[in-house]
Design an enzyme around this catalytic site. Structure first.
Site, PDB file in Angstrom:
ATOM      1  N   GLY A  45       0.734  -1.222  -0.070  1.00 15.78           N
ATOM      2  CA  GLY A  45       0.133  -0.042  -0.247  1.00 15.78           C
ATOM      3  C   GLY A  45       0.864   1.241  -0.049  1.00 15.78           C
ATOM      4  O   GLY A  45       2.052   1.211   0.522  1.00 15.78           O
ATOM      5  N   GLN A  50       2.918   9.780   1.329  1.00 19.28           N
ATOM      6  CA  GLN A  50       4.256   9.057   1.476  1.00 19.28           C
ATOM      7  C   GLN A  50       4.904   9.495   0.150  1.00 19.28           C
ATOM      8  O   GLN A  50       6.057   9.181   0.124  1.00 19.28           O
ATOM      9  CB  GLN A  50       4.165   7.741   1.328  1.00 19.28           C
ATOM     10  CG  GLN A  50       3.738   7.179   2.565  1.00 19.28           C
ATOM     11  CD  GLN A  50       3.271   5.787   2.762  1.00 19.28           C
ATOM     12  OE1 GLN A  50       2.358   5.157   2.487  1.00 19.28           O
ATOM     13  NE2 GLN A  50       4.424   4.983   3.543  1.00 19.28           N
ATOM     14  N   CYS A 106       6.247  -0.296   7.213  1.00 21.91           N
ATOM     15  CA  CYS A 106       5.529   1.013   6.606  1.00 21.91           C
ATOM     16  C   CYS A 106       6.805   1.771   5.683  1.00 21.91           C
ATOM     17  O   CYS A 106       8.017   1.776   6.265  1.00 21.91           O
ATOM     18  CB  CYS A 106       5.093   2.055   7.662  1.00 21.91           C
ATOM     19  SG  CYS A 106       4.590   3.625   6.721  1.00 21.91           S
ATOM     20  N   LEU A 107       6.359   1.656   4.519  1.00 22.00           N
ATOM     21  CA  LEU A 107       7.628   2.220   3.691  1.00 22.00           C
ATOM     22  C   LEU A 107       8.191   3.554   4.141  1.00 22.00           C
ATOM     23  O   LEU A 107       9.319   3.943   3.727  1.00 22.00           O
ATOM     24  CB  LEU A 107       6.925   2.343   2.158  1.00 22.00           C
ATOM     25  CG  LEU A 107       6.708   1.188   1.290  1.00 22.00           C
ATOM     26  CD1 LEU A 107       6.109   1.584   0.021  1.00 22.00           C
ATOM     27  CD2 LEU A 107       7.939   0.235   1.228  1.00 22.00           C
ATOM     28  N   HIS A 148      -4.427   0.612   7.373  1.00 28.93           N
ATOM     29  CA  HIS A 148      -3.070   1.475   7.481  1.00 28.93           C
ATOM     30  C   HIS A 148      -2.936   2.634   6.443  1.00 28.93           C
ATOM     31  O   HIS A 148      -2.644   3.694   6.865  1.00 28.93           O
ATOM     32  CB  HIS A 148      -2.019   0.074   7.110  1.00 28.93           C
ATOM     33  CG  HIS A 148      -0.490   0.826   7.224  1.00 28.93           C
ATOM     34  ND1 HIS A 148       0.274   0.463   8.102  1.00 28.93           N
ATOM     35  CD2 HIS A 148       0.239   1.741   6.563  1.00 28.93           C
ATOM     36  CE1 HIS A 148       1.501   1.123   7.925  1.00 28.93           C
ATOM     37  NE2 HIS A 148       1.307   1.828   6.965  1.00 28.93           N
ATOM     38  N   GLU A 149      -3.546   2.181   5.411  1.00 30.12           N
ATOM     39  CA  GLU A 149      -3.420   3.612   4.285  1.00 30.12           C
ATOM     40  C   GLU A 149      -4.672   4.420   4.557  1.00 30.12           C
ATOM     41  O   GLU A 149      -4.336   5.932   4.413  1.00 30.12           O
ATOM     42  CB  GLU A 149      -3.599   2.862   2.804  1.00 30.12           C
ATOM     43  CG  GLU A 149      -2.490   1.902   2.477  1.00 30.12           C
ATOM     44  CD  GLU A 149      -1.270   2.339   2.580  1.00 30.12           C
ATOM     45  OE1 GLU A 149      -0.944   3.378   2.605  1.00 30.12           O
ATOM     46  OE2 GLU A 149      -0.687   1.436   2.964  1.00 30.12           O
ATOM     47  N   HIS A 152      -2.935   6.655   6.890  1.00 31.76           N
ATOM     48  CA  HIS A 152      -2.105   7.858   6.309  1.00 31.76           C
ATOM     49  C   HIS A 152      -2.959   8.921   5.969  1.00 31.76           C
ATOM     50  O   HIS A 152      -2.320   9.939   5.978  1.00 31.76           O
ATOM     51  CB  HIS A 152      -1.474   7.178   5.063  1.00 31.76           C
ATOM     52  CG  HIS A 152      -0.039   6.253   5.396  1.00 31.76           C
ATOM     53  ND1 HIS A 152       0.833   6.999   6.132  1.00 31.76           N
ATOM     54  CD2 HIS A 152       0.303   5.167   5.413  1.00 31.76           C
ATOM     55  CE1 HIS A 152       1.906   6.129   6.422  1.00 31.76           C
ATOM     56  NE2 HIS A 152       1.739   5.085   5.961  1.00 31.76           N
TER      57      HIS A 152
HETATM   58 ZN    ZN Z   1       2.474   3.023   5.992  1.00 32.04          ZN
END
Ligand code: ZN
Length: 190
Positions: A45, A50, A106-107, A148-149, A152
């Site tokens: 995701g 991000q 998480c990226l 999770h997304e 964000h």
């Molecule tokens: Zn993340």
């Protein structure tokens, strides 16, 4: 085009995304770049914050994961992989009450894994890239990735679920991410 990933603790990660109003070529180009970036970094995701844009827009694709996912459209189960990637555009979520612990990365936090409580299922109202409303119910890993997304897009990060006590244990890792250094594995810390 592969975009740069914004890392913790860049303040843009804390900004609630602005609603998408134009379902135009620019949005389709953004979607395409974000999918390419997510695949390059092997994510499941990626939210607009991000890559440096505070928008209500995220991409999700769990087809590379072995963890089971489920997807219901109109109350009927459908093959998950046939509906990937999914776009979260101005999404709203309804959570089921039952929670489970999910171990997440998480990226924007390279190398960090933490346990987060997530609803087992979510009902999602969103739009596709053409502005058509979409409604579905997700379970398993897909439900976790969507939550999770979605967070964000609200400017919320997975570390926000940690208690003050748990947060202390990753303090050094967070400092290293802030400095752009790789975090130490648990083995290296001992
Ligand atoms: Zn993340």
């Amino acid at each position: 085009m592969i975009l740069n990933i914004i890392l913790y603790d860049n303040p843009i990660l804390r900004i609630k995304g602005k609603a998408i109003e134009a379902f135009d070529q620019q949005l389709k180009d953004l979607a395409s770049d974000m999918l390419e970036t997510m695949a390059f970094y092997k994510g499941v995701g990626l939210a607009a914050q991000q890559i440096g844009k505070a928008l209500q827009f995220a991409v999700v694709d769990v087809s590379s994961s072995k963890i089971p996912s489920s997807l219901l459209i109109g109350g009927k189960p459908v093959p998950v992989e046939e509906h990937m990637p999914l776009f979260l555009i101005n999404p709203t979520l309804k959570y089921t009450r039952s929670k489970e612990i999910s171990n997440e990365g998480c990226l924007s936090f390279p190398g960090l894994r933490i346990d987060v409580p997530r609803s087992k299922r979510v009902e999602v109202n969103t739009f596709d890239l053409n502005g058509k409303p979409r409604k579905f119910e997700a379970g398993g890993f897909l439900a976790i990735a969507i939550q999770h997304e979605y967070d964000h897009l609200q400017g919320k990060l997975f570390i926000d679920y940690l208690s003050a006590e748990q947060r202390k244990t990753i303090k050094e890792d967070l400092e290293r991410i802030k400095r752009g250094e790789p975090i130490l594995s648990n083995k290296d810390k001992e």
